[in-house]
Design a protein around this motif. Structure first.
Motif, short mmCIF file in Angstrom:
data_model
loop_
_atom_site.label_atom_id
_atom_site.label_comp_id
_atom_site.label_asym_id
_atom_site.label_seq_id
_atom_site.Cartn_x
_atom_site.Cartn_y
_atom_site.Cartn_z
N ASN A 135 58.81 15.39 22.28
CA ASN A 135 57.66 14.50 22.13
C ASN A 135 56.65 14.96 23.13
O ASN A 135 55.49 14.66 22.99
N PHE A 136 57.21 15.46 24.22
CA PHE A 136 56.33 16.12 25.22
C PHE A 136 55.70 17.11 24.60
O PHE A 136 54.08 17.42 24.61
N THR A 137 56.09 18.01 23.88
CA THR A 137 55.51 19.20 23.20
C THR A 137 54.56 18.75 22.09
O THR A 137 53.45 18.99 22.01
N LEU A 138 54.72 17.59 21.28
CA LEU A 138 53.94 16.99 20.39
C LEU A 138 52.70 16.40 21.06
O LEU A 138 51.51 16.62 20.52
N LEU A 139 52.72 15.81 22.05
CA LEU A 139 51.64 15.17 22.85
C LEU A 139 50.68 16.30 23.20
O LEU A 139 49.49 16.25 23.07
N HIS A 140 51.25 17.56 23.84
CA HIS A 140 50.63 18.45 24.35
C HIS A 140 49.95 19.28 23.01
O HIS A 140 48.83 19.75 22.91
N ASP A 141 50.55 19.64 21.90
CA ASP A 141 50.31 20.31 20.88
C ASP A 141 49.19 19.79 20.20
O ASP A 141 48.26 20.36 19.70
N ASP A 142 49.36 18.19 20.38
CA ASP A 142 48.04 17.60 19.60
C ASP A 142 46.85 17.75 20.27
O ASP A 142 45.64 17.90 19.77
N VAL A 143 46.71 17.84 21.57
CA VAL A 143 45.76 18.02 22.25
C VAL A 143 45.15 19.62 22.09
O VAL A 143 43.93 19.72 21.74
N MET A 144 45.89 20.41 21.84
CA MET A 144 45.42 21.92 22.03
C MET A 144 45.17 22.08 20.73
O MET A 144 44.32 22.89 20.62
N ASP A 145 45.71 21.45 19.80
CA ASP A 145 45.50 21.91 18.14
C ASP A 145 44.30 20.84 17.69
O ASP A 145 43.89 21.05 16.59
N VAL A 200 60.30 26.43 29.23
CA VAL A 200 59.52 27.65 29.51
C VAL A 200 59.49 28.51 28.21
O VAL A 200 58.29 28.91 27.91
N GLU A 201 60.46 28.56 27.49
CA GLU A 201 60.06 29.50 26.28
C GLU A 201 59.35 28.58 25.14
O GLU A 201 58.25 29.34 24.71
N LEU A 202 59.29 27.60 25.18
CA LEU A 202 58.40 26.73 24.33
C LEU A 202 57.13 26.99 24.90
O LEU A 202 56.08 27.05 24.17
N CYS A 203 56.65 26.96 26.39
CA CYS A 203 55.48 26.87 26.69
C CYS A 203 55.08 28.68 26.35
O CYS A 203 53.65 28.78 26.12
N ALA A 204 55.96 29.50 26.56
CA ALA A 204 55.37 30.84 26.38
C ALA A 204 55.13 31.01 24.90
O ALA A 204 54.05 31.74 24.69
N GLY A 205 55.90 30.37 23.97
CA GLY A 205 55.44 30.56 22.63
C GLY A 205 54.31 29.83 22.24
O GLY A 205 53.50 30.25 21.53
N GLN A 206 53.76 28.69 22.83
CA GLN A 206 52.77 27.99 22.71
C GLN A 206 51.40 28.79 23.47
O GLN A 206 50.31 28.92 22.56
N HIS A 207 51.71 29.40 24.32
CA HIS A 207 50.59 30.25 25.03
C HIS A 207 50.39 31.34 24.02
O HIS A 207 49.17 31.94 23.57
N THR A 208 51.37 31.96 23.47
CA THR A 208 51.33 33.20 22.57
C THR A 208 50.33 32.60 21.36
O THR A 208 49.29 33.12 20.61
N VAL A 225 53.96 36.68 14.72
CA VAL A 225 54.05 35.25 14.46
C VAL A 225 55.52 34.81 14.06
O VAL A 225 55.77 33.42 14.66
N LEU A 226 56.67 35.33 13.73
CA LEU A 226 57.78 35.02 13.54
C LEU A 226 58.32 34.95 14.87
O LEU A 226 59.05 33.87 15.21
N ALA A 227 57.96 35.74 15.86
CA ALA A 227 58.58 35.95 17.33
C ALA A 227 57.96 34.50 17.93
O ALA A 227 58.67 33.72 18.66
N MET A 228 56.70 34.17 17.82
CA MET A 228 55.99 32.93 18.32
C MET A 228 56.67 31.74 17.68
O MET A 228 57.05 30.56 18.55
N ALA A 235 63.74 27.72 19.34
CA ALA A 235 64.25 27.49 20.69
C ALA A 235 64.56 26.14 20.89
O ALA A 235 65.77 26.04 21.30
N LEU A 236 63.98 24.96 20.51
CA LEU A 236 64.42 23.68 20.92
C LEU A 236 65.45 23.43 19.98
O LEU A 236 66.57 22.52 20.27
N LEU A 237 65.45 23.73 18.44
CA LEU A 237 66.59 23.31 17.74
C LEU A 237 67.84 24.32 18.21
O LEU A 237 69.13 23.50 18.08
#
Length: 391
Positions: A135-145, A200-208, A225-228, A235-237
């Motif tokens: 849910n941390f990622t969802l809150l941030h993703d919604d802002v960025m997207d 950290v991996e999630l953040c790197a993926g989002q940065h990409t 895109v597959l790596a991202m 990574a989280l699953l």
């Protein structure tokens, strides 16, 4: 072990025929079976076991989540309670939708598969930690997207503002690590380190992902895109499954195998999610139709279509080449033309076939750690659920 094994092959966009325009996705089941929704037989594959497992997970994990969120300062607590659907924007109680609980369910199912009911009970706090990170990622993703809807209600940033939504997300991540730091279980330290590495991996993926959005359509490759997607979703699953294995006191190789299972299932999940993002029914998804296309998102079906070398790919490149103006709702006719171009260029069929291949790989990883299918029933049911959903 044979029940899990399925041959896989790499597919290129355009190798399969196109589904009819407007058809709902027919995602694959575990082992790579391409089945229409509702065709699966009894047992885990009918979806009922997964639904029951998710309901049990919510009953076990929600009290831990609520206690963690209630410990936040008032300003942060209000935003988090709204995001989880437990309160309305004005602070009054709500019986909302806190999400499907797929990731915490994977923690508990993995613990049960390798350690039985006792390990599952011990892993509840770890499951809550994973859900907080999600849910941390969802809150941030919604802002960025700039997404304006989630779970059939306005996103937190549209209600409370961008700074408050970001800070609430930061607070949820801190709560996740605190849950593990305070857990007396012997595996908690290893679990905390693994979850931190995952963030950290999630953040790197989002940065990409955000960097890719600034590149021209023809400058992004399918491998990128597959790596991202593996970093952002897989990574989280994978981490969820690995944490369950840690709490079952599993051997390192079994922890690694379950991480691999979750990663491959996560890629299948993302592939289907991207299909739904283009062709899903807004009444089921809670998001506007074609929202990913409006913002020119380089989702997996889109990039596969662009790489197909077909006339439809050229049409799609021209449509995607038009600049996106923030705040525009998108022209319905143009969205429909873009979705059709993705489909004609093979993006939709490729995504569904690739999801099947990824699930076959996931089953191979699962068989390494849990060779008896009956013991892996919960994980199999969840894998079936996430790749056959339509919202």
């Amino acid at each position: 072990m044979a029940e899990f094994m399925t041959e896989t092959k790499q597919r290129s966009p355009g190798e399969t025929g196109s589904a009819g325009a407007g058809d709902e996705p027919a995602p694959p089941g575990p082992g790579g079976r391409r089945e229409a929704a509702g065709d699966a037989g009894a047992g885990p594959l009918d979806g009922q076991e997964a639904v029951a497992l998710l309901e049990r997970t919510r009953a076990l994990v929600d009290p831990e989540l609520r206690a963690a969120v209630d410990s936040l300062p008032g300003s942060m607590r209000r935003i988090a309670l709204y995001h989880f659907g437990w309160e309305h924007a004005d602070g009054t109680p709500a019986a909302g939708n806190a999400g499907k609980a797929i990731r915490p369910a994977l923690v508990l199912a993995a613990a049960a598969a390798l350690g039985g009911p006792g390990a599952r009970a011990a892993a509840v706090r770890a499951a809550a930690a994973v859900e907080l990170v999600h849910n941390f990622t969802l809150l941030h993703d919604d802002v960025m997207d700039r997404d304006t809807a989630r779970r059939h209600r306005p996103t937190a940033w549209t209600v409370f503002g961008v700074p408050d939504a970001i800070l609430a997300g930061d607070a949820l991540q801190a709560l996740a690590l605190r849950l593990l730091a305070e857990d007396p279980h012997p595996a908690s330290a290893a679990a905390a380190a693994r979850l931190a590495d995952c963030v950290v991996e999630l953040c790197a993926g989002q940065h990409t992902d955000t960097a890719m959005e600034r590149r021209a359509p023809d400058e992004v490759t399918l491998d990128e895109v597959l790596a991202m997607a593996e970093a952002k979703t897989g990574a989280l699953l994978g981490c969820a499954c690995a944490l369950g294995a840690l709490y079952a006191d599993a051997h390192d190789e079994d922890v690694a195998a379950l991480d691999g299972f979750g990663r491959q299932a996560g890629l299948a999940f993302q592939l289907i999610d991207d299909v739904i993002g283009i062709w899903g029914d807004p009444r089921r998804t809670g998001k506007p139709a074609g929202a990913d296309l409006v913002v020119r998102k380089k989702s997996l079906p889109v990039v596969a279509a662009l790489a197909s070398g077909t006339p439809a790919a050229a049409e799609l490149a021209a449509l995607y080449g038009k600049p996106y103006v923030e705040g525009e709702a998108g022209d319905g006719g143009e969205i429909a033309r873009t979705a059709l171009a993705v489909e004609r260029a093979g993006g939709r069929d490729w995504a569904q076939a690739e999801a099947a291949d990824r699930m076959a790989l996931a089953m191979q990883e699962l068989a390494r750690a849990v060779p008896v299918p009956e013991a892996a029933g919960g994980l199999l049911a969840l894998a079936e659920f996430v790749t056959r959903r339509t919202s």
